[in-house]
Design a protein around this motif. Structure first.
Motif, PDB file in Angstrom:
ATOM      1  N   GLU A 123     140.042  84.409 116.076  1.00  0.00           N
ATOM      2  CA  GLU A 123     140.117  85.495 117.053  1.00  0.00           C
ATOM      3  C   GLU A 123     139.495  85.060 118.386  1.00  0.00           C
ATOM      4  OE1 GLU A 123     138.073  89.141 116.040  1.00  0.00           O
ATOM      5  OE2 GLU A 123     138.512  89.869 118.068  1.00  0.00           O
ATOM      6  N   GLN A 124     138.346  84.362 118.297  1.00  0.00           N
ATOM      7  CA  GLN A 124     137.691  83.901 119.530  1.00  0.00           C
ATOM      8  C   GLN A 124     138.575  82.895 120.271  1.00  0.00           C
ATOM      9  OE1 GLN A 124     134.172  82.583 117.576  1.00  0.00           O
ATOM     10  NE2 GLN A 124     133.061  84.486 117.935  1.00  0.00           N
ATOM     11  N   LYS A 125     139.248  82.025 119.503  1.00  0.00           N
ATOM     12  CA  LYS A 125     140.115  81.022 120.137  1.00  0.00           C
ATOM     13  C   LYS A 125     141.273  81.698 120.852  1.00  0.00           C
ATOM     14  CE  LYS A 125     139.313  77.514 116.680  1.00  0.00           C
ATOM     15  NZ  LYS A 125     139.858  76.748 115.588  1.00  0.00           N
ATOM     16  N   ILE A 126     141.868  82.720 120.203  1.00  0.00           N
ATOM     17  CA  ILE A 126     143.037  83.385 120.796  1.00  0.00           C
ATOM     18  C   ILE A 126     142.627  84.125 122.072  1.00  0.00           C
ATOM     19  CG2 ILE A 126     144.728  85.247 120.423  1.00  0.00           C
ATOM     20  CD1 ILE A 126     144.748  84.192 117.431  1.00  0.00           C
ATOM     21  N   ARG A 127     141.479  84.816 122.015  1.00  0.00           N
ATOM     22  CA  ARG A 127     141.033  85.546 123.215  1.00  0.00           C
ATOM     23  C   ARG A 127     140.656  84.570 124.337  1.00  0.00           C
ATOM     24  NH1 ARG A 127     136.752  89.723 121.135  1.00  0.00           N
ATOM     25  NH2 ARG A 127     136.328  89.915 123.351  1.00  0.00           N
ATOM     26  N   PHE A 128     140.137  83.418 123.949  1.00  0.00           N
ATOM     27  CA  PHE A 128     139.802  82.364 124.913  1.00  0.00           C
ATOM     28  C   PHE A 128     141.090  81.869 125.594  1.00  0.00           C
ATOM     29  CE2 PHE A 128     138.261  77.632 124.999  1.00  0.00           C
ATOM     30  CZ  PHE A 128     138.042  77.710 126.354  1.00  0.00           C
ATOM     31  N   ALA A 129     142.114  81.586 124.774  1.00  0.00           N
ATOM     32  CA  ALA A 129     143.379  81.061 125.309  1.00  0.00           C
ATOM     33  C   ALA A 129     144.017  82.082 126.253  1.00  0.00           C
ATOM     34  CB  ALA A 129     144.325  80.731 124.162  1.00  0.00           C
ATOM     35  N   ILE A 130     144.011  83.355 125.868  1.00  0.00           N
ATOM     36  CA  ILE A 130     144.607  84.391 126.723  1.00  0.00           C
ATOM     37  C   ILE A 130     143.804  84.502 128.031  1.00  0.00           C
ATOM     38  CG2 ILE A 130     145.084  86.881 126.911  1.00  0.00           C
ATOM     39  CD1 ILE A 130     145.582  86.833 123.850  1.00  0.00           C
ATOM     40  N   GLY A 131     142.493  84.442 127.904  1.00  0.00           N
ATOM     41  CA  GLY A 131     141.622  84.527 129.089  1.00  0.00           C
ATOM     42  C   GLY A 131     141.898  83.407 130.074  1.00  0.00           C
ATOM     43  N   LEU A 132     142.170  82.227 129.530  1.00  0.00           N
ATOM     44  CA  LEU A 132     142.367  81.057 130.387  1.00  0.00           C
ATOM     45  C   LEU A 132     143.730  81.015 131.075  1.00  0.00           C
ATOM     46  CD1 LEU A 132     141.058  77.850 128.572  1.00  0.00           C
ATOM     47  CD2 LEU A 132     140.299  78.803 130.740  1.00  0.00           C
ATOM     48  N   LEU A 133     144.696  81.800 130.521  1.00  0.00           N
ATOM     49  CA  LEU A 133     146.083  81.664 130.979  1.00  0.00           C
ATOM     50  C   LEU A 133     146.275  81.647 132.498  1.00  0.00           C
ATOM     51  CD1 LEU A 133     148.499  83.607 128.608  1.00  0.00           C
ATOM     52  CD2 LEU A 133     148.454  81.173 129.181  1.00  0.00           C
ATOM     53  N   PRO A 134     145.680  82.600 133.263  1.00  0.00           N
ATOM     54  CA  PRO A 134     145.931  82.572 134.702  1.00  0.00           C
ATOM     55  C   PRO A 134     145.477  81.271 135.361  1.00  0.00           C
ATOM     56  CG  PRO A 134     144.354  84.313 134.133  1.00  0.00           C
ATOM     57  CD  PRO A 134     144.853  83.743 132.866  1.00  0.00           C
ATOM     58  N   ALA A 135     144.377  80.701 134.852  1.00  0.00           N
ATOM     59  CA  ALA A 135     143.888  79.448 135.445  1.00  0.00           C
ATOM     60  C   ALA A 135     144.903  78.334 135.226  1.00  0.00           C
ATOM     61  CB  ALA A 135     142.546  79.071 134.840  1.00  0.00           C
ATOM     62  N   ILE A 136     145.588  78.380 134.079  1.00  0.00           N
ATOM     63  CA  ILE A 136     146.557  77.322 133.765  1.00  0.00           C
ATOM     64  C   ILE A 136     147.873  77.591 134.498  1.00  0.00           C
ATOM     65  CG2 ILE A 136     147.844  76.227 131.879  1.00  0.00           C
ATOM     66  CD1 ILE A 136     145.476  77.148 130.036  1.00  0.00           C
ATOM     67  N   TYR A 149     133.130  84.317 141.944  1.00  0.00           N
ATOM     68  CA  TYR A 149     132.502  84.754 140.693  1.00  0.00           C
ATOM     69  C   TYR A 149     131.698  83.621 140.070  1.00  0.00           C
ATOM     70  CZ  TYR A 149     136.125  88.307 141.074  1.00  0.00           C
ATOM     71  OH  TYR A 149     136.933  89.304 141.525  1.00  0.00           O
ATOM     72  N   SER A 150     130.653  84.004 139.329  1.00  0.00           N
ATOM     73  CA  SER A 150     130.001  82.996 138.490  1.00  0.00           C
ATOM     74  C   SER A 150     130.912  82.791 137.266  1.00  0.00           C
ATOM     75  CB  SER A 150     128.624  83.462 138.047  1.00  0.00           C
ATOM     76  OG  SER A 150     128.752  84.478 137.066  1.00  0.00           O
ATOM     77  N   LEU A 151     130.696  81.699 136.573  1.00  0.00           N
ATOM     78  CA  LEU A 151     131.516  81.441 135.389  1.00  0.00           C
ATOM     79  C   LEU A 151     131.339  82.570 134.373  1.00  0.00           C
ATOM     80  CD1 LEU A 151     133.337  79.634 133.676  1.00  0.00           C
ATOM     81  CD2 LEU A 151     131.285  78.478 132.866  1.00  0.00           C
ATOM     82  N   LEU A 152     130.100  83.022 134.201  1.00  0.00           N
ATOM     83  CA  LEU A 152     129.847  84.069 133.213  1.00  0.00           C
ATOM     84  C   LEU A 152     130.587  85.356 133.598  1.00  0.00           C
ATOM     85  CD1 LEU A 152     128.330  84.614 130.598  1.00  0.00           C
ATOM     86  CD2 LEU A 152     126.441  85.491 131.956  1.00  0.00           C
ATOM     87  N   GLU A 153     130.527  85.712 134.876  1.00  0.00           N
ATOM     88  CA  GLU A 153     131.257  86.907 135.334  1.00  0.00           C
ATOM     89  C   GLU A 153     132.747  86.754 135.052  1.00  0.00           C
ATOM     90  OE1 GLU A 153     128.507  88.242 139.175  1.00  0.00           O
ATOM     91  OE2 GLU A 153     130.123  86.807 139.455  1.00  0.00           O
ATOM     92  N   TRP A 154     133.269  85.568 135.341  1.00  0.00           N
ATOM     93  CA  TRP A 154     134.708  85.348 135.151  1.00  0.00           C
ATOM     94  C   TRP A 154     135.085  85.457 133.671  1.00  0.00           C
ATOM     95  CZ3 TRP A 154     137.961  81.896 132.641  1.00  0.00           C
ATOM     96  CH2 TRP A 154     139.295  81.942 133.026  1.00  0.00           C
ATOM     97  N   LEU A 155     134.266  84.863 132.801  1.00  0.00           N
ATOM     98  CA  LEU A 155     134.569  84.917 131.362  1.00  0.00           C
ATOM     99  C   LEU A 155     134.547  86.371 130.886  1.00  0.00           C
ATOM    100  CD1 LEU A 155     132.409  81.902 130.129  1.00  0.00           C
ATOM    101  CD2 LEU A 155     134.902  82.015 130.108  1.00  0.00           C
ATOM    102  N   GLN A 156     133.582  87.144 131.395  1.00  0.00           N
ATOM    103  CA  GLN A 156     133.493  88.555 130.973  1.00  0.00           C
ATOM    104  C   GLN A 156     134.687  89.336 131.502  1.00  0.00           C
ATOM    105  OE1 GLN A 156     129.514  89.329 132.362  1.00  0.00           O
ATOM    106  NE2 GLN A 156     128.591  88.706 130.411  1.00  0.00           N
ATOM    107  N   MET A 157     135.058  89.061 132.758  1.00  0.00           N
ATOM    108  CA  MET A 157     136.226  89.744 133.348  1.00  0.00           C
ATOM    109  C   MET A 157     137.488  89.471 132.550  1.00  0.00           C
ATOM    110  SD  MET A 157     136.063  89.215 137.438  1.00  0.00           S
ATOM    111  CE  MET A 157     137.402  88.079 137.375  1.00  0.00           C
ATOM    112  N   ARG A 158     137.606  88.253 132.041  1.00  0.00           N
ATOM    113  CA  ARG A 158     138.808  87.841 131.317  1.00  0.00           C
ATOM    114  C   ARG A 158     138.722  88.199 129.838  1.00  0.00           C
ATOM    115  NH1 ARG A 158     142.817  88.004 133.283  1.00  0.00           N
ATOM    116  NH2 ARG A 158     143.668  86.768 131.583  1.00  0.00           N
ATOM    117  N   GLY A 159     137.657  88.880 129.437  1.00  0.00           N
ATOM    118  CA  GLY A 159     137.547  89.350 128.049  1.00  0.00           C
ATOM    119  C   GLY A 159     137.321  88.229 127.046  1.00  0.00           C
ATOM    120  N   VAL A 160     136.795  87.105 127.517  1.00  0.00           N
ATOM    121  CA  VAL A 160     136.532  85.983 126.603  1.00  0.00           C
ATOM    122  C   VAL A 160     135.247  86.283 125.819  1.00  0.00           C
ATOM    123  CG1 VAL A 160     136.056  83.505 126.462  1.00  0.00           C
ATOM    124  CG2 VAL A 160     137.709  84.355 128.128  1.00  0.00           C
TER     125      VAL A 160
END
Ligand SMILES: Cc1cc2nc3c(=O)[nH]c(=O)nc-3n(C[C@H](O)[C@H](O)[C@H](O)COP(=O)(O)OP(=O)(O)OC[C@H]3O[C@@H](n4cnc5c(N)ncnc54)[C@H](O)[C@@H]3O)c2cc1C
Length: 473
Positions: A123-136, A149-160
């Motif tokens: 589940e964590q991997k899938i949410r990580f992959a979805i979170g990363l999609l716009p960057a890719i 944004y800080s990295l932490l803010e960005w990860l939280q915004m992307r629901g990672v």
């Protein structure tokens, strides 16, 4: 055309190298006795090397790899297995690997993540992959826009999931920038990740086969001097002297033996010093210029490099490791990874302590004691029990201001290599280029500065001739 360069780190030396290639005559002035700046290394009383930093090269370093090729020293890069190895804090001594298969990118890196079940759930991997999609999908422009944004803010915004941050990004952020995800601009790790996802061997790591000073900087100096350039050490830039129109009239160099200062004149001038130094040397009339005003916000980040020699082998891992410890960042047993430091019977650990802001003013004894305590979790089999490995000696190198602090908003403060002053240029990994505060960034910045000079003065390549120093009181 004659070009005076202050600073013989990788940026200054690369700039000089590409200037001689273009037919110009560079002369590099370095303040210290040793070449290399942040890659500088020294030999101790036993003939063992110690370094400013544990350095690795990545497959995604095109300009650095090209430079090795041009210098004819590619065989000095010792490429390691394509894998990323993390310690497991909750299981002392246990390692978790992300083995990257030899298939095209980005499937190779994605496969390595999917195959690793020690650190993340599905589940964590899938949410990580979805979170990363716009960057890719949306590419580098999106990544640049995330600098607010800080990295932490960005990860939280992307629901990672928070576990992705604590398991992967704390280690990655400390390794890349020496600071934590709550302090680092999201742009920096996302840029690195994008490179790793786009290039088949992008995340593959190489170690140099010896000290960077001898094995990389010296060949650069030989290349430059054989083609008419010069590199002089123990020549600190003291002042940038101006003409009435605010262009540079000359570099005033301090005589470190207390003699007369020296003035050097040239057709163009480059600062390849760290941002902290050039900020203090900017002439008054330039300080109001937008580019130099913005640069004032950049500041080097503290970091500490620790060397520990043990009486036995602690590990046979021939690779960079991510400690995932609070105190330490990456480390390696250099007796395995580096030909010149090789020892079949004893370990020499090189470890980066980061973030170092709370440690930089501590005594070496305190730093050593804290490091040894952390090491017991990394090597419980060797450092605990009845016959623990014996520490033979240690060396600690503190750098209070190293690469620029990659805080949110700092991208806009990084200057281009060409400045509004027609005969003055900047090089250094803090200047604007796509490879952040790294060796690759330093080399690219030097190359870009050389290109900018060549373009600003077309058709000015001259036959080699040395600069004439003039004595000034
Ligand atoms: C602990 C550590 C680990 C690192 N690990 C990695 C890694 O694994 N991979 C990677 O790619 N990068 C790594 N880096 C970053 C990399 O070392 C730097 O980005 C790069 O070396 C910077 O080069 P530079 O030429 O821009 O600056 P610097 O190396 O800072 O060079 C500036 C030069 O200017 C000189 N100078 C200063 N003042 C004066 C003066 N008044 N007159 C003349 N000269 C002056 C300095 O002595 C120095 O030689 C690491 C850095 C550290 C500290």
């Amino acid at each position: 055309m004659r070009v005076a360069i202050a600073g013989a780190g990788l940026a200054g030396l690369a700039c000089a190298k590409y200037l001689v290639d273009a037919g110009h005559v560079p002369i590099v002035f370095e303040s210290r006795e040793v070449l290399g700046g942040l890659v500088a290394a020294w030999k101790d009383e036993d003939g063992d090397w110690y370094e400013t930093g544990l350095h690795v090269f990545f497959g995604a370093y095109p300009n650095m790899l090209q430079l090795f090729k041009e210098l004819g020293i590619e065989d000095r890069l010792q490429w390691k297995e394509h894998t990323l190895i993390f310690n497991q804090p909750e299981q002392p001594g246990v390692l978790s690997r992300f083995d990257v298969p030899d298939i095209p990118a980005p499937i190779n890196v994605i496969t390595s993540i999917l195959r690793n079940n020690d650190m993340l759930t599905w589940e964590q991997k899938i949410r990580f992959a979805i979170g990363l999609l716009p960057a890719i999908v949306r590419g580098q422009q999106y990544v640049e826009d995330m600098d607010k944004y800080s990295l932490l803010e960005w990860l939280q915004m992307r629901g990672v999931d928070d576990r992705v941050n604590s398991d992967i990004f704390v280690a990655a952020s400390k390794a890349l920038t020496f600071i934590d995800p709550e302090d680092v601009s999201a742009t920096v790790p996302l840029t690195a990740l994008n490179r790793f996802l786009q290039e088949r061997y992008g995340s593959k790591v190489a170690f140099l086969d010896g000290s960077p000073t001898e094995r990389l900087c010296q060949p650069l100096v030989d290349y430059i001097t054989e083609r008419g350039g010069e590199v002089q050490v123990k020549k600190p830039l003291k002042q940038i002297l101006l003409n009435p129109d605010s262009t540079v009239r000359g570099f005033a160099l301090r005589d470190i033996d207390g003699g007369c200062d020296e003035m050097v004149t040239a057709d163009a001038y480059v600062s390849a010093m760290s941002v902290d130094v050039i900020k203090t040397l900017l002439p008054e009339p330039w300080r109001g210029l937008e580019v130099f005003r913005r640069m004032q916000s950049l500041e080097g980040v503290p970091v500490i490099n620790i060397h520990l020699w043990f009486d036995r082998k602690l590990t046979d891992v021939d690779q960079l490791l991510f400690s995932r410890s609070k105190l330490l960042s990456v480390y390696a047993d250099m007796s395995n990874t580096c030909r010149e430091y090789a020892n079949p019977d004893k370990s020499m650990l090189e470890l980066v302590l980061a973030p170092a802001k709370d440690w930089i003013d501590q005594s070496e004894d305190e730093i050593l004691a804290a490091t040894m305590a952390e090491l017991k979790r990394l090597f419980p089999n060797h450092l605990e029990g009845d016959t623990p490995a014996k520490l033979l000696k240690s060396k600690i190198v503190k750098t209070p201001r190293s690469v620029y602090t990659a805080a949110p908003g700092s991208q806009a403060c990084r200057p281009e290599q060409a400045t509004p002053i027609t005969n003055f240029f900047l090089a250094g990994s803090y200047t604007l280029q796509r490879y952040l505060g790294s060796m690759e960034g330093a080399v690219l910045s030097g190359k870009l500065a050389a290109q900018a000079i060549d373009q600003r003065y077309p058709g000015t390549a001259v036959a080699a001739s040395a600069l004439e120093p003039v004595s000034v009181s």
